[in-house]
Design an enzyme around this catalytic site. Structure first.
Site, PDB file in Angstrom:
ATOM      1  N   SER A  43       0.824  -1.200   0.000  1.00  0.00           N
ATOM      2  CA  SER A  43       0.000   0.000   0.000  1.00  0.00           C
ATOM      3  C   SER A  43       0.861   1.253   0.000  1.00  0.00           C
ATOM      4  O   SER A  43       0.338   2.343  -0.097  1.00  0.00           O
ATOM      5  CB  SER A  43      -0.934  -0.013   1.211  1.00  0.00           C
ATOM      6  OG  SER A  43      -0.258  -0.433   2.355  1.00  0.00           O
ATOM      7  N   HIS A  49      -2.469  -3.051  -6.372  1.00  0.00           N
ATOM      8  CA  HIS A  49      -2.942  -2.678  -5.036  1.00  0.00           C
ATOM      9  C   HIS A  49      -4.454  -2.843  -4.943  1.00  0.00           C
ATOM     10  O   HIS A  49      -5.212  -2.032  -5.494  1.00  0.00           O
ATOM     11  CB  HIS A  49      -2.499  -1.236  -4.749  1.00  0.00           C
ATOM     12  CG  HIS A  49      -2.843  -0.764  -3.385  1.00  0.00           C
ATOM     13  ND1 HIS A  49      -3.077   0.559  -3.089  1.00  0.00           N
ATOM     14  CD2 HIS A  49      -2.998  -1.429  -2.223  1.00  0.00           C
ATOM     15  CE1 HIS A  49      -3.356   0.674  -1.812  1.00  0.00           C
ATOM     16  NE2 HIS A  49      -3.319  -0.524  -1.266  1.00  0.00           N
ATOM     17  N   GLU A 109      -5.506  -0.520  -7.939  1.00  0.00           N
ATOM     18  CA  GLU A 109      -4.569   0.534  -8.347  1.00  0.00           C
ATOM     19  C   GLU A 109      -3.346  -0.182  -8.927  1.00  0.00           C
ATOM     20  O   GLU A 109      -2.779  -1.066  -8.279  1.00  0.00           O
ATOM     21  CB  GLU A 109      -4.201   1.315  -7.081  1.00  0.00           C
ATOM     22  CG  GLU A 109      -3.541   2.631  -7.310  1.00  0.00           C
ATOM     23  CD  GLU A 109      -3.326   3.380  -5.978  1.00  0.00           C
ATOM     24  OE1 GLU A 109      -3.281   2.743  -4.897  1.00  0.00           O
ATOM     25  OE2 GLU A 109      -3.176   4.610  -6.035  1.00  0.00           O
ATOM     26  N   ASN A 122      -3.575   6.038  -1.138  1.00  0.00           N
ATOM     27  CA  ASN A 122      -3.194   6.349   0.246  1.00  0.00           C
ATOM     28  C   ASN A 122      -2.638   7.751   0.429  1.00  0.00           C
ATOM     29  O   ASN A 122      -2.603   8.259   1.549  1.00  0.00           O
ATOM     30  CB  ASN A 122      -2.228   5.299   0.764  1.00  0.00           C
ATOM     31  CG  ASN A 122      -3.001   4.054   1.152  1.00  0.00           C
ATOM     32  OD1 ASN A 122      -4.068   4.170   1.753  1.00  0.00           O
ATOM     33  ND2 ASN A 122      -2.501   2.896   0.792  1.00  0.00           N
TER      34      ASN A 122
HETATM   35  N1  CAA Z   1     -15.352  -9.578   3.121  1.00  0.00           N
HETATM   36  C1  CAA Z   1     -16.152  -9.920   2.097  1.00  0.00           C
HETATM   37  N2  CAA Z   1     -17.342  -9.344   1.869  1.00  0.00           N
HETATM   38  C2  CAA Z   1     -17.768  -8.412   2.730  1.00  0.00           C
HETATM   39  C3  CAA Z   1     -16.986  -8.002   3.827  1.00  0.00           C
HETATM   40  C4  CAA Z   1     -15.732  -8.634   4.008  1.00  0.00           C
HETATM   41  N3  CAA Z   1     -14.903  -8.309   5.019  1.00  0.00           N
HETATM   42  N4  CAA Z   1     -17.640  -7.042   4.496  1.00  0.00           N
HETATM   43  C5  CAA Z   1     -18.808  -6.860   3.850  1.00  0.00           C
HETATM   44  N5  CAA Z   1     -18.878  -7.672   2.778  1.00  0.00           N
HETATM   45  C6  CAA Z   1     -19.959  -7.748   1.795  1.00  0.00           C
HETATM   46  C7  CAA Z   1     -21.264  -8.209   2.403  1.00  0.00           C
HETATM   47  O1  CAA Z   1     -21.363  -9.620   2.390  1.00  0.00           O
HETATM   48  C8  CAA Z   1     -22.284  -7.560   1.499  1.00  0.00           C
HETATM   49  O2  CAA Z   1     -22.415  -8.318   0.317  1.00  0.00           O
HETATM   50  P1  CAA Z   1     -23.779  -8.270  -0.587  1.00  0.00           P
HETATM   51  O3  CAA Z   1     -23.869  -6.898  -1.171  1.00  0.00           O
HETATM   52  O4  CAA Z   1     -23.537  -9.328  -1.598  1.00  0.00           O
HETATM   53  O5  CAA Z   1     -24.900  -8.562   0.354  1.00  0.00           O
HETATM   54  C9  CAA Z   1     -21.632  -6.230   1.106  1.00  0.00           C
HETATM   55  O6  CAA Z   1     -20.218  -6.412   1.329  1.00  0.00           O
HETATM   56  C10 CAA Z   1     -22.126  -5.091   1.955  1.00  0.00           C
HETATM   57  O7  CAA Z   1     -21.895  -5.445   3.314  1.00  0.00           O
HETATM   58  P2  CAA Z   1     -22.827  -5.044   4.549  1.00  0.00           P
HETATM   59  O8  CAA Z   1     -24.236  -4.859   4.042  1.00  0.00           O
HETATM   60  O9  CAA Z   1     -22.600  -6.010   5.638  1.00  0.00           O
HETATM   61  O10 CAA Z   1     -22.222  -3.705   5.081  1.00  0.00           O
HETATM   62  P3  CAA Z   1     -22.027  -2.334   4.371  1.00  0.00           P
HETATM   63  O11 CAA Z   1     -23.061  -2.039   3.355  1.00  0.00           O
HETATM   64  O12 CAA Z   1     -21.788  -1.397   5.486  1.00  0.00           O
HETATM   65  O13 CAA Z   1     -20.645  -2.529   3.575  1.00  0.00           O
HETATM   66  C11 CAA Z   1     -18.310  -2.264   3.411  1.00  0.00           C
HETATM   67  C12 CAA Z   1     -19.466  -2.904   4.196  1.00  0.00           C
HETATM   68  C13 CAA Z   1     -18.292  -2.823   1.989  1.00  0.00           C
HETATM   69  C14 CAA Z   1     -17.033  -2.645   4.131  1.00  0.00           C
HETATM   70  C15 CAA Z   1     -18.559  -0.720   3.345  1.00  0.00           C
HETATM   71  O14 CAA Z   1     -18.726  -0.216   4.632  1.00  0.00           O
HETATM   72  C16 CAA Z   1     -17.410   0.035   2.675  1.00  0.00           C
HETATM   73  O15 CAA Z   1     -17.356   0.123   1.463  1.00  0.00           O
HETATM   74  N6  CAA Z   1     -16.514   0.591   3.514  1.00  0.00           N
HETATM   75  C17 CAA Z   1     -15.360   1.332   3.019  1.00  0.00           C
HETATM   76  C18 CAA Z   1     -14.287   0.372   2.621  1.00  0.00           C
HETATM   77  C19 CAA Z   1     -13.085   1.076   2.078  1.00  0.00           C
HETATM   78  O16 CAA Z   1     -12.991   2.286   1.986  1.00  0.00           O
HETATM   79  N7  CAA Z   1     -12.075   0.270   1.715  1.00  0.00           N
HETATM   80  C20 CAA Z   1     -10.817   0.778   1.254  1.00  0.00           C
HETATM   81  C21 CAA Z   1      -9.852   0.780   2.382  1.00  0.00           C
HETATM   82  S1  CAA Z   1      -8.314   1.405   1.867  1.00  0.00           S
HETATM   83  C22 CAA Z   1      -7.494   0.088   1.346  1.00  0.00           C
HETATM   84  O17 CAA Z   1      -7.899  -1.034   1.403  1.00  0.00           O
HETATM   85  C23 CAA Z   1      -6.176   0.372   0.746  1.00  0.00           C
HETATM   86  C24 CAA Z   1      -5.051   0.552   1.663  1.00  0.00           C
HETATM   87  O18 CAA Z   1      -3.926   0.457   1.188  1.00  0.00           O
HETATM   88  C25 CAA Z   1      -5.177   0.902   3.074  1.00  0.00           C
END
Ligand code: CAA
Length: 286
Positions: free
Chosen positions: A122, A143, A155, A193
């Site tokens: 990352s 990424h 990415e 990031n």
């Molecule tokens: N693994 C797999 N699937 C998951 C999951 C996980 N950990 N968490 C949630 N899901 C799935 C659920 O099963 C659900 O699937 P369906 O649409 O098929 O039903 C879907 O995601 C939505 O989940 P929820 O309804 O339980 O919850 P939500 O609507 O609040 O979504 C979330 C959860 C997708 C995590 C959402 O909150 C989100 O998009 N959060 C932001 C995530 C983000 O910004 N990620 C980037 C982080 S930065 C990074 O990764 C890079 C780095 O270098 C740091």
């Protein structure tokens, strides 16, 4: 080397990112070799994949038979040499430069010469990783975002020596995995990031300075800015150790005080409060 030559994907690291990458690769029809240093860690990756697929079965998105077929495509192992059979490798080990450089030296010594070795780092410069190999033209950043099965973005980061062929194949692979690629240059934090992490760090500063409670800070960003999660909840999801490592990389790379990590973030990490994975971060998950 053509995209269709890629049948088997090797994933080095079976944590939340590696297991997520292995999951989407297996779902997309690839055979997967999922490696981690112990059998227990490798199997933990399979448990994660099992959990994701079981939810899909419950929701009626896939059948039990399809789930079984997908799981059969994943071979979990603690034998690093198994990755030599892969046609494309994605390294997704912990965000530690020494560990990643060692893995790349070892992959380079072992993988066939045409194999592309991508890193899910990352923040560590891709050029620095490429430079420890004898195939710098075949090293690239790939990424993925957390949670990998849900997030659409990959990415793709070219280092100076990355060849056009490596870039094209990696991009096509991202599309085959059902993701949308976006290209970034090899500068600290790339695009994602460089923008995301200072926002999270600023939210932590706001908590540190008492501007708001963790709940009010996250509510402002979810309801006020329509972010799916507030920055503190997101930091817990990403892992506070990873957040700190990325802030250190930005700070070291740009030598600009605007990237200094918040002391509160460091204090949490030093106390072993790393977010969801340890059950405690800005929120309690026990
Ligand atoms: N693994 C797999 N699937 C998951 C999951 C996980 N950990 N968490 C949630 N899901 C799935 C659920 O099963 C659900 O699937 P369906 O649409 O098929 O039903 C879907 O995601 C939505 O989940 P929820 O309804 O339980 O919850 P939500 O609507 O609040 O979504 C979330 C959860 C997708 C995590 C959402 O909150 C989100 O998009 N959060 C932001 C995530 C983000 O910004 N990620 C980037 C982080 S930065 C990074 O990764 C890079 C780095 O270098 C740091």
């Amino acid at each position: 080397m053509k995209i269709n030559d890629i049948q088997t994907i090797g994933v080095a690291g079976a944590g939340q990112m590696g297991a997520g990458i292995a999951c989407v690769a297996a779902v997309s029809g690839f055979a997967v070799i999922l490696y981690d240093i112990t059998e227990e860690l490798a199997l933990k990756g399979v448990t994660y994949i099992n959990g994701v697929l079981s939810r899909d079965v419950t929701k009626g998105k896939i059948t039990q038979d399809a789930m079984q077929n997908i799981l059969e495509r994943v071979r979990a192992t603690n034998m690093f040499e198994a990755l030599a059979q892969a046609d494309f490798v994605v390294e997704a080990a912990t965000e530690n430069q020494d560990i990643k450089l060692k893995i790349f030296k070892d992959l380079d010594a072992m993988c066939r010469p045409h194999v592309i070795c991508a890193t899910n780092t990352s923040s560590i410069p891709i050029g620095r990783i490429a430079a420890v190999t004898k195939r710098p033209d075949k090293v690239i950043g790939m990424h993925f975002m957390n949670p990998v099965p849900v997030m659409k973005l990959v990415e793709i980061i070219r280092a100076l020596p990355t060849s056009q062929e490596t870039f094209d194949i990696t991009r096509e692979l991202a599309l085959k995995l059902g993701k949308t690629p976006a290209e970034a240059c090899d500068y600290p934090g790339f695009i994602s990031n460089r923008i995301l992490m200072p926002m999270i760090n600023e939210a932590i500063y706001s908590l540190y300075e008492g501007v708001g409670t963790r709940e009010s800070l996250d509510t402002v960003m979810t309801l006020g800015m329509n972010h799916p999660m507030g920055p503190l909840a997101l930091a817990d999801l990403i892992g506070l150790d990873t957040c700190l490592a990325i802030m250190e990389t930005l700070y070291d790379g740009f030598k600009d005080s605007k990237y200094r990590p918040c002391p509160l973030l460091r204090r949490y990490v030093e106390s072993g409060w790393l977010g969801r994975k340890t059950g405690k971060g800005f929120y309690d998950y026990t």
